[in-house]
Write an enzyme that holds these catalytic residues in place. Structure first.
Site, PDB file in Angstrom:
ATOM      1  N   GLY A 125      -6.950  -9.810   4.109  1.00 51.92           N
ATOM      2  CA  GLY A 125      -8.024  -8.856   4.370  1.00 51.92           C
ATOM      3  C   GLY A 125      -9.337  -9.421   3.914  1.00 51.92           C
ATOM      4  CG  HIS A 126     -12.417 -11.796   5.210  1.00 51.91           C
ATOM      5  ND1 HIS A 126     -11.655 -12.662   5.919  1.00 51.91           N
ATOM      6  CD2 HIS A 126     -13.636 -11.796   5.747  1.00 51.91           C
ATOM      7  CE1 HIS A 126     -12.373 -13.160   6.880  1.00 51.91           C
ATOM      8  NE2 HIS A 126     -13.568 -12.663   6.813  1.00 51.91           N
ATOM      9  CG  ASP A 165      -7.167 -11.479  -3.369  1.00 52.91           C
ATOM     10  OD1 ASP A 165      -7.303 -11.154  -2.182  1.00 52.91           O
ATOM     11  OD2 ASP A 165      -6.187 -11.121  -4.072  1.00 52.91           O
ATOM     12  CD  GLN A 222      -1.348 -14.240   2.864  1.00 46.46           C
ATOM     13  OE1 GLN A 222      -0.855 -15.106   3.550  1.00 46.46           O
ATOM     14  NE2 GLN A 222      -1.818 -13.130   3.386  1.00 46.46           N
ATOM     15  CE  LYS A 271      -7.859 -17.047   1.711  1.00 41.91           C
ATOM     16  NZ  LYS A 271      -7.391 -16.706   0.373  1.00 41.91           N
TER      17      LYS A 271
HETATM   18  P1  IMP Z   1       3.562  -9.810   1.197  1.00 42.26           P
HETATM   19  O1  IMP Z   1       2.788 -10.948   1.779  1.00 42.26           O
HETATM   20  O2  IMP Z   1       3.048  -8.471   1.640  1.00 42.26           O
HETATM   21  O3  IMP Z   1       5.048  -9.969   1.390  1.00 42.26           O
HETATM   22  O4  IMP Z   1       3.337  -9.828  -0.396  1.00 42.26           O
HETATM   23  C1  IMP Z   1       3.884 -10.845  -1.232  1.00 42.26           C
HETATM   24  C2  IMP Z   1       2.940 -11.201  -2.364  1.00 42.26           C
HETATM   25  O5  IMP Z   1       1.765 -11.824  -1.835  1.00 42.26           O
HETATM   26  C3  IMP Z   1       2.433 -10.003  -3.176  1.00 42.26           C
HETATM   27  O6  IMP Z   1       2.265 -10.415  -4.523  1.00 42.26           O
HETATM   28  C4  IMP Z   1       1.075  -9.694  -2.572  1.00 42.26           C
HETATM   29  O7  IMP Z   1       0.216  -9.053  -3.488  1.00 42.26           O
HETATM   30  C5  IMP Z   1       0.607 -11.120  -2.271  1.00 42.26           C
HETATM   31  N1  IMP Z   1      -0.374 -11.164  -1.168  1.00 42.26           N
HETATM   32  C6  IMP Z   1      -0.129 -11.052   0.152  1.00 42.26           C
HETATM   33  N2  IMP Z   1      -1.262 -11.173   0.857  1.00 42.26           N
HETATM   34  C7  IMP Z   1      -2.241 -11.377  -0.021  1.00 42.26           C
HETATM   35  C8  IMP Z   1      -3.662 -11.612   0.105  1.00 42.26           C
HETATM   36  O8  IMP Z   1      -4.230 -11.672   1.202  1.00 42.26           O
HETATM   37  N3  IMP Z   1      -4.331 -11.811  -1.078  1.00 42.26           N
HETATM   38  C9  IMP Z   1      -3.724 -11.799  -2.275  1.00 42.26           C
HETATM   39  N4  IMP Z   1      -2.419 -11.593  -2.444  1.00 42.26           N
HETATM   40  C10 IMP Z   1      -1.680 -11.377  -1.329  1.00 42.26           C
END
Ligand code: IMP
Length: 429
Positions: free
Chosen positions: A40-41, A13, A223, A16
């Site tokens: 997501g964006h 976040d 991420q 990007k």
């Molecule tokens: P997962 O990727 O759904 O397994 O989540 C694992 C961790 O990564 C959690 O803390 C989510 O909030 C974080 N996370 C996953 N994708 C994103 C993203 O696109 N932006 C910010 N945090 C993310």
């Protein structure tokens, strides 16, 4: 070398989206190489709002968009996203969307398991996006995943599904869940196969051709480095490698082709989900920054945690990811503060650290050492040159640059594409 790899250098976040859109508008191909629809964006083009999760950013403007093998693909989420964009007038076909045929598939059983584990973990939960990302990567490295190419051989799929389901049945039994309905799963896969296969191909080959033609390739990371499975705040991480090196392994183009590494860095810090966050602000200042920065997750809508800029973690991320230059985003969110703080080191049990230690307990316990600088009352929003910035904002940016030991290539001063101060062009550097 005209290629650029974009990665997040904090906990995701970082903003990007805007930088990637700007670069995508000048690229010939955009490649996603890790993660899945946990990212997501939002794109705003000519007043139209497009929400992307899985598709690379080039898709809206018709640029060749590639989903690499490093991504975990939920075929039903892909279909929904494609149909939504088509409903908004975007053309998506096998000419502008290529999907790696060796990409592992996220199945409904992965989503189930993600949810069951999080619910069972109670206050120790990771705070995942609930999309099945972790369980899908587990099956990939466990060598029992269903991959996109398997959908072209449905007649051979049964023994593979048996192996996969035997593993999941054992896990589900531990959560008092019934075994997987294999027939229903096979039926669902039969129903989606043609849609997915329409885009599937050996992506490494397509990229080789694109590269030979001298095209500009943008590798779009999702991420951030602190969520990397190896280098992040383990176990509060995602399940892929989010560092720049994954651009090569996750797409099938060698590391000599991934080009300039642009690290996206927010002028403060945010994190969504659980896990250590040394500079977190749980006071009015943090609340104000969160409100001004609209810090709510794009995918889950969750409120993001907010804190001061942490130069220690960003320096570490830039080093681990070989960042060539950074894009500093959302500087305007700090406008109006009396003072701004930067974390320059940590204190832990009487010792001073200039890096973020690996152990979860140490990461949770470190106390930030702050340097305090005067804030600025003037607005930086919309500034397009350094001369437009208040002196204290310039001092802040210079200090950030010094502390992270990496040059600032761009500064973003509003969500608008053109509100950017450009020092170095990543495609030309
Ligand atoms: P997962 O990727 O759904 O397994 O989540 C694992 C961790 O990564 C959690 O803390 C989510 O909030 C974080 N996370 C996953 N994708 C994103 C993203 O696109 N932006 C910010 N945090 C993310």
């Amino acid at each position: 070398m005209a290629n650029v790899t974009v990665i997040g250098a904090q906990w995701g976040d970082e903003g990007k989206g805007k930088i990637v859109d700007w670069l995508a508008s000048r690229a010939d191909a955009v490649v996603r190489f890790q993660g899945g629809h946990n990212a997501g964006h939002t794109l705003v083009i000519d007043g139209n709002v497009y929400k992307l999760s899985l598709l690379p950013s080039g898709i809206v403007s018709g640029t060749l968009s590639i989903i690499g093998n490093g991504v975990v693909l939920d075929p039903w989420a892909l279909k929904a996203e494609v149909e939504k964009l088509e409903g908004q007038g975007v053309t998506i076909n096998a000419d502008n969307l290529a999907l790696a045929d060796n990409c592992p598939v996220i199945l409904p059983i992965h989503r189930d398991l993600d949810g069951l584990r999080e619910a069972a973990a109670g206050s120790g939960k990771i705070g995942t996006t609930g999309r099945g990302i972790g369980p899908a990567y587990e099956d990939k490295v466990g060598r029992r995943a269903i991959r996109v190419c398997d959908l072209a051989h449905l007649d051979h799929l049964e023994p593979q599904l048996d192996r996969l389901c035997a593993h999941h049945d054992a896990l589900r039994a531990g959560f008092d869940q019934p075994p997987v309905d294999r027939e229903a799963l096979l039926e669902e896969l039969r129903g989606i196969a043609d849609f997915v296969l329409h885009f599937a191909q050996p992506v490494w080959k397509r990229l080789k051709k694109v590269r030979k033609a001298g095209a500009k390739i943008l590798f779009e990371g999702a991420q951030g480095v602190l969520l990397d499975i190896d280098h992040g705040t383990y176990p509060f991480v995602t399940s892929s490698n989010t560092v720049s090196g994954t651009a090569a392994a996750g797409s099938g183009l060698g590391p000599n082709s991934t080009g300039y590494v642009l690290g996206i860095v927010k002028a403060y810090t945010t994190r969504v989900g659980s896990g250590p966050f040394p500079t977190e602000l749980e006071d009015e200042v943090g609340k104000g920054i969160g409100e001004r920065g609209h810090e709510f997750g794009t995918v889950t809508g969750r409120q993001r945690r907010v804190g001061w800029f942490d130069a220690v973690i960003v320096r570490q991320s830039c080093s681990i990811s070989g960042v060539t230059g950074i894009a500093l985003t959302k500087i305007d969110v700090l406008d109006g503060l009396d003072e701004v703080k930067i974390c320059t080191g940590y204190r832990l049990r009487g010792n001073v650290y200039d890096y973020f230690p690996s152990h979860a307990a140490d990461q949770a316990e470190v106390e930030p050492i702050y340097e305090t600088m005067d804030g600025w009352k003037e607005s930086t929003a919309g500034a397009r040159s350094f001369a437009d910035l208040p002196a204290n904002a310039v001092k802040y940016i210079q200090r950030v640059q010094e502390l992270i030991e990496t040059p600032v290539a761009l500064v973003s001063t509003s969500p608008e594409r053109d509100d950017t101060i450009l020092m170095r062009d990543p495609f030309l550097d």
